[in-house]
Design an enzyme around this catalytic site. Structure first.
Site, PDB file in Angstrom:
ATOM      1  N   TYR A 121       0.707  -1.631  -0.657  1.00 20.81           N
ATOM      2  CA  TYR A 121      -0.135   0.113   0.314  1.00 20.81           C
ATOM      3  C   TYR A 121       1.072   1.145   0.199  1.00 20.81           C
ATOM      4  CZ  TYR A 121      -3.071   3.700   2.248  1.00 20.81           C
ATOM      5  OH  TYR A 121      -3.599   4.892   1.968  1.00 20.81           O
ATOM      6  N   GLU A 131      -3.110   7.558  -3.921  1.00 21.53           N
ATOM      7  CA  GLU A 131      -3.219   6.015  -3.951  1.00 21.53           C
ATOM      8  C   GLU A 131      -2.696   4.959  -4.391  1.00 21.53           C
ATOM      9  OE1 GLU A 131      -5.940   4.740   0.065  1.00 21.53           O
ATOM     10  OE2 GLU A 131      -6.585   3.542  -1.963  1.00 21.53           O
TER      11      GLU A 131
END
Ligand code: GDP
Ligand code: MN
Length: 379
Positions: free
Chosen positions: A101, A189
């Site tokens: 992530y 993101e």
């Protein structure tokens, strides 16, 4: 302004961030044609601005044209958490060894950029933050200094990524930071950022939210044209009202964004739930109230309407005249509660007084008005 995954990936590609080749389509046969060009196996990915598409069945691998046709026909038109899938993104499938992530966003309190990186990607980051907060390596970046390679390298080490991913991850994080700053993102993101069995690091998903205030220095017309809006938001947009649709039963009209936010809070405090955020802005002409009241009253969720006005430059009697004129021209189904305060509030209240009834009430304070509106919504 939020982008779809495919738009985020196209933006990433402009900043040289490795993404899989793909095409966005709206029809089943176009999906198959795209997959033929992209090369099998492909992933058929629902384009909606909500997370957890994988779990909801909106992301499927297809080994050949038949599978692609089947998945595309299931996914196009599918409802994912209230969002209808109109577009699918067909991309070359990747082999995954590990899922990470990575994100950048603004930490307003610290007045610094915040970078988050975790070896536990692919799942919702909120869940990681809750269950295993130490698994997220955070850095704060002064916009004046920017992100240096040395800092990025130390950050990757702190996140405990596979050593095989280090160089690729550092490279992507530097480019992602550049995309975030130069591209004027509020949030960028990548979840998951993957390591392939061949040792390549690569963005498999893209979530990008752009800073609307920077629109003047970009070509964002295409993004603006594809914004996901529900019917209420579309109508409000066309009427030039600052509106956000919510799920509750008390419709809200306030002048000023701050007052509108406080009104949502007070409705919650009174035990109700707001159906929307709506800032009518300054000025008080009847047209504005006609548009605002019509959009709110057409919302089947709405059971009562709370109008919360604090007169400033716009004086109380102007607002009262605007409301009275609007109500003379349209029929509103839900009962209305008005709180009017600030500049020339007494004059404004005197104008409203003769029009008061069961369906149009007035309360002296914001909390009283909210309590009345909540009680009416529950009736
Ligand atoms: P989200 O569920 O909305 O976040 O959608 P993602 O694009 O992140 O995809 C969800 C999951 O689907 C990923 O975490 C992967 O596990 C899987 N997935 C997506 N693309 C591929 C792919 O190209 N190959 C493989 N094997 N899995 C994929
Ligand atoms: Mn994802």
């Amino acid at each position: 302004m939020d982008l779809f995954e495919y738009q985020g990936k196209q933006l990433f590609a402009r900043y040289d961030i490795p993404v899989s080749p793909g095409e966005a389509v709206t029809e089943v046969e176009a999906a198959v044609a795209a997959a033929d060009r992209v090369g099998y196996p492909v992933v058929v990915k629902a384009q909606v601005q909500v997370g957890g598409r994988g779990k909801a069945g909106g992301i499927k691998l297809a080994a050949n044209a038949e599978e692609c046709r089947e998945h595309a026909s299931n996914i196009i038109g599918m409802d994912i958490k209230g969002h209808t899938v109109n577009v699918v993104w067909i991309e070359r499938a990747s082999d995954i060894a590990e899922e990470y992530y990575a994100s950048f966003t603004l930490d307003r309190a610290k007045k610094l950029h915040l970078g988050m990186l975790s070896a536990q990607g692919g799942v919702e980051i909120e869940a990681v933050a809750e269950e295993n907060p130490d698994a997220i390596a955070k850095i704060w970046i002064d916009p004046v200094d920017g992100l240096t390679e040395a800092v990025a390298r130390a950050w990757v080490a702190a996140a405990n990524l596979n050593p095989a991913a280090t160089d690729g991850a550092v490279d992507i994080l530097l480019k992602l930071y550049n995309a975030y700053v130069d591209g004027d993102g509020d949030l960028v993101e990548i979840n998951p950022l993957i390591l392939t069995p061949e040792g390549k690091v690569h963005a498999l998903d893209a979530k990008v939210s752009l800073d609307n205030n920077a629109e003047f220095r970009h070509e964002w017309a295409e993004y603006a044209a594809t914004q996901e809006r529900d019917d209420r938001e579309q109508a409000a947009h066309e009427a030039d009202l600052q509106y956000v649709g919510l799920e509750g039963s008390v419709g809200i009209i306030a002048n000023g964004a701050g007052l509108a936010m406080s009104t949502l809070d007070v409705v919650n405090q009174a035990g109700g739930s707001p159906a929307n955020f709506l800032d009518v802005g300054g000025g008080a002409d009847a047209k504005k109230f006609i548009n605002a009241l019509t959009i709110i009253d057409n919302d089947p969720r709405v059971k009562s309407i709370l109008i919360n006005i604090f007169g400033g430059i716009t004086r109380g009697e102007e607002v009262a005249n605007g409301i009275v004129a609007a109500l003379g021209q349209i029929d509103i189904t839900s009962p209305i509660v008005i709180r009017l305060d600030g500049t020339n509030a007494d004059e404004g209240r005197a104008i409203l007084e003769p029009h008061l009834s069961e369906k149009l009430q007035m309360s002296p304070t914001m909390l009283e008005a909210a309590k009345t509106a909540v009680a009416l919504a529950k009736r």
